[in-house]
Design a protein around this motif. Structure first.
Motif, PDB file in Angstrom:
ATOM      1  N   ILE A 140      -4.122   7.977   4.897  1.00  0.00           N
ATOM      2  CA  ILE A 140      -3.853   8.317   3.542  1.00  0.00           C
ATOM      3  C   ILE A 140      -2.948   9.826   3.368  1.00  0.00           C
ATOM      4  N   ASP A 141      -2.107   9.687   2.561  1.00  0.00           N
ATOM      5  CA  ASP A 141      -0.949  10.806   2.429  1.00  0.00           C
ATOM      6  C   ASP A 141      -1.886  11.948   1.546  1.00  0.00           C
ATOM      7  N   PRO A 142      -1.983  13.168   2.292  1.00  0.00           N
ATOM      8  CA  PRO A 142      -2.987  14.291   1.817  1.00  0.00           C
ATOM      9  C   PRO A 142      -2.184  14.739   0.581  1.00  0.00           C
ATOM     10  N   ALA A 157       4.694   5.882   8.051  1.00  0.00           N
ATOM     11  CA  ALA A 157       5.767   6.811   7.621  1.00  0.00           C
ATOM     12  C   ALA A 157       4.893   7.965   6.936  1.00  0.00           C
ATOM     13  N   ILE A 158       3.723   7.873   6.823  1.00  0.00           N
ATOM     14  CA  ILE A 158       3.002   9.225   6.027  1.00  0.00           C
ATOM     15  C   ILE A 158       2.715  10.452   7.257  1.00  0.00           C
ATOM     16  N   SER A 159       3.288  11.805   6.982  1.00  0.00           N
ATOM     17  CA  SER A 159       3.295  12.760   7.706  1.00  0.00           C
ATOM     18  C   SER A 159       1.755  13.419   7.609  1.00  0.00           C
ATOM     19  N   ASN A 160       1.279  13.748   8.854  1.00  0.00           N
ATOM     20  CA  ASN A 160      -0.124  14.233   8.900  1.00  0.00           C
ATOM     21  C   ASN A 160      -1.141  13.607   8.242  1.00  0.00           C
ATOM     22  N   PRO A 161      -1.137  12.349   8.163  1.00  0.00           N
ATOM     23  CA  PRO A 161      -2.097  11.487   7.201  1.00  0.00           C
ATOM     24  C   PRO A 161      -3.807  11.832   7.690  1.00  0.00           C
ATOM     25  N   GLU A 162      -4.386  11.655   6.558  1.00  0.00           N
ATOM     26  CA  GLU A 162      -5.818  11.608   6.729  1.00  0.00           C
ATOM     27  C   GLU A 162      -6.205  10.184   6.936  1.00  0.00           C
ATOM     28  N   LEU A 166       0.853  -1.172  -0.021  1.00  0.00           N
ATOM     29  CA  LEU A 166      -0.092   0.074   0.111  1.00  0.00           C
ATOM     30  C   LEU A 166       0.822   1.357  -0.017  1.00  0.00           C
ATOM     31  N   SER A 167       1.886   1.222   0.628  1.00  0.00           N
ATOM     32  CA  SER A 167       2.776   2.419   0.839  1.00  0.00           C
ATOM     33  C   SER A 167       3.191   3.089  -0.278  1.00  0.00           C
ATOM     34  N   ALA A 168       3.419   2.360  -1.456  1.00  0.00           N
ATOM     35  CA  ALA A 168       3.696   2.884  -2.843  1.00  0.00           C
ATOM     36  C   ALA A 168       2.447   3.808  -3.344  1.00  0.00           C
ATOM     37  N   TYR A 169       1.384   3.519  -2.867  1.00  0.00           N
ATOM     38  CA  TYR A 169       0.111   4.338  -3.392  1.00  0.00           C
ATOM     39  C   TYR A 169      -0.348   5.417  -2.444  1.00  0.00           C
ATOM     40  N   GLY A 170       0.443   5.918  -1.471  1.00  0.00           N
ATOM     41  CA  GLY A 170       0.030   6.848  -0.684  1.00  0.00           C
ATOM     42  C   GLY A 170      -0.935   6.618   0.306  1.00  0.00           C
ATOM     43  N   MET A 171      -0.910   5.168   0.664  1.00  0.00           N
ATOM     44  CA  MET A 171      -1.687   4.651   1.881  1.00  0.00           C
ATOM     45  C   MET A 171      -0.926   3.755   2.724  1.00  0.00           C
ATOM     46  N   GLU A 172      -1.293   3.626   3.844  1.00  0.00           N
ATOM     47  CA  GLU A 172      -0.774   2.567   4.860  1.00  0.00           C
ATOM     48  C   GLU A 172      -1.932   2.393   5.842  1.00  0.00           C
TER      49      GLU A 172
END
Length: 524
Positions: free
Chosen positions: A196-198, A227-232, A151-157
């Motif tokens: 979700i990476d905003p 690893a995503i900063s300030n995720p939604e 998932l992390s390759a697509y802006g989700m974790e």
């Protein structure tokens, strides 16, 4: 039943684009012991979530749901599965169940190629991928690591298991996505919410926040391993990748038969999962399919087709399947829109409305090729922008929407229109960044443009310019202010000289979208 089959055969006019083969789904699972040993070996496997398991924590009902859609679904053990082109090519959807395998770089590359070509994957996570919660702990990261590896390759974790009881959430109103557009309720413990990476392309179909929560306690999210900063945060997240799609859900509970907490039969879980699988399979229905418009169980009422550009879409409806009378363009249709998909195709979307007071309504969709041959120079050229072939009250024969580029269809059938006897003509429009390039012989023409404000109920909401043969003919046109009002016909006439064999009509908008309902071109 014989009559039903005959009526299906009567749709032989449909294009080959609507003849779809059965879809194929693969379900991947793992094997772990309660104490976290992988594979479980001589010990009993813990909560594998198998399609073949009819017990409380099995997924046999999910399997039956997929098969009820006419799809095949097969089960595969992660450690003996190689994600390569040979495995993926026959598949339309891959469901990553409770698995432990960390996929290799070549496998992830093959999966990415397959998704971009049109494949779809569904992901869910739980600490149970690492063993039993009260043995290995609810923060066990095994499942998180396996899922985020992809998932992390697509802006989700996904987060580590949060625990904390059952919660249910719904989407925002008027969401355009067919999975959630009518605000179904999705329930689970929410133990693995989706980050979700905003700044990326992923989006929350159902946000995980108090505003969208229907029931349950508040959730405090432990961002360990994110690893995503300030995720939604999302209950259901979606990312489009090329022609394919990825969907991630916040828990395993909506998948199982009858486990503790929630399950596939709670709230609208089964219907949401059914929609997800159809969406990922890019199987939104086909026009030879008879659609029962019922409200029971939030039956899917959103259909999409990949069609040749400039196709004519006709919605036909009836109260039963044994009548020979089928009407078209009824108020059972909320919207018909068309968006470019490729140089040769476009995606046509139809949303059909169920009715709790009338459970025996049916609809079918006919998609026909529009005629784009140059019209004879001696006759009038008339186009029903955004609509189907139509004969006006004065005998004018309008072509189905033709000769356009860009924009989309607006459809609001059933609305009365002032200043005209041709209400239906003004119920359809082409709007957005569009243009018309109509093949005609060189010469001078009278051009009639027909407008009506179909959506806004106040001024200054839609303002645009109109050009004919490159010359500005209408500047800052505000239909509501000028007609004046909504659903009021407003027609203008111009003269144009064509010297290159094509009559060009273009638009630019300063506020919202340009809009045009019909065109009539007469040779002088």
């Amino acid at each position: 039943m014989k009559r039903f089959l005959l009526m299906i055969q009567s749709l032989a006019v449909l294009t080959a684009a609507q003849t779809l083969s059965a879809k194929s789904v693969a379900y991947l699972h793992g094997d772990v012991a309660e104490d976290g040993t992988i594979p479980s070996g001589a010990a009993a496997a813990y909560d594998q979530m198998l399609l073949t398991d009819a017990g409380n924590t099995g997924c046999s009902q999910f399997k039956a749901m997929v098969e009820a859609e006419g799809y095949s679904i097969s089960q595969h053990y992660d450690q003996t599965t190689l994600l390569d082109a040979a495995f993926l090519a026959p598949l339309d959807v891959v469901v990553f169940g409770l698995h432990q395998k960390v996929w290799t770089a070549p496998e992830k590359a093959a999966l990415d190629d397959w998704i971009r070509a049109g494949g779809g994957i569904l992901m869910y996570s739980d600490s149970a991928a690492g063993g039993k919660y009260n043995v290995v702990g609810i923060k066990n990261p095994t499942g998180q690591t396996a899922v985020n590896n992809i998932l992390s390759a697509y802006g989700m974790e996904v987060a580590v298991d949060q625990g904390g009881g059952v919660r249910s959430y719904t989407s925002s109103p008027h969401s355009p996505n067919p999975i959630v557009w009518d605000q179904p309720v999705f329930e689970g413990e929410g133990v693995s919410p989706v980050a979700i990476d905003p700044s990326g392309n992923a989006q929350a179909l159902v946000p995980l926040d108090e505003a969208h929560k229907v029931s349950g306690s508040a959730l405090s999210i432990d961002t360990r391993g994110i690893a995503i900063s300030n995720p939604e945060w999302a209950v259901i997240a979606h990312c489009t990748v090329g022609r394919g799609n990825i969907v991630a859900i916040f828990d395993r509970q909506p998948m199982w038969n009858n486990g503790p907490g929630s399950d596939i039969n709670e709230e609208d879980n089964k219907e949401v999962l059914r929609r997800i699988v159809r969406f990922l399979a890019r199987d939104y229905g086909n026009s030879s399919e008879w659609l029962a418009l019922t409200c029971d169980g939030l039956e899917l009422t959103h259909r999409r087709w990949s069609t040749e550009r400039n196709s004519l879409i006709t919605v036909q409806h009836s109260t039963n399947l044994v009548t020979d009378v089928w009407e078209t363009h009824s108020n059972w249709v909320e919207s018909v829109s068309v968006a470019p998909e490729s140089a040769e195709t476009e995606l046509a979307t139809v949303r059909l409305l169920p009715d709790a007071t009338n459970p025996t309504r049916y609809a079918r969709i006919a998609i026909l090729p529009a005629t784009n041959a140059p019209p004879p120079a001696s006759t009038a050229v008339a186009i029903n922008c955004g609509g189907s072939a139509f004969t006006g009250s004065d005998g004018t024969a309008y072509l189905a929407d033709s000769f356009y580029t860009g924009g989309h269809t607006d459809a609001f059938p059933g609305n009365a229109v002032a200043n005209t006897d041709d209400d239906l003509l003004y119920n359809y429009a082409r709007s957005g960044h569009s243009a018309y390039n109509i093949p005609v012989d060189n010469g001078t023409y009278t051009v009639h443009l027909k407008f009506a404000e179909t959506y806004f109920s106040q001024a200054n909401k839609r303002i645009f310019d109109v050009f004919i043969e490159g010359s500005l003919v209408l500047e800052n046109l505000d239909l509501f202010a000028t007609a004046p009002g909504q659903w009021v016909a407003y027609d203008r006439t111009f003269t144009a000289t064509v010297s290159d064999g094509t009559l060009n009509i273009g638009f630019t908008a300063s506020t919202n979208n340009a809009l045009l309902n019909a065109i009539v071109v007469l040779r002088e």
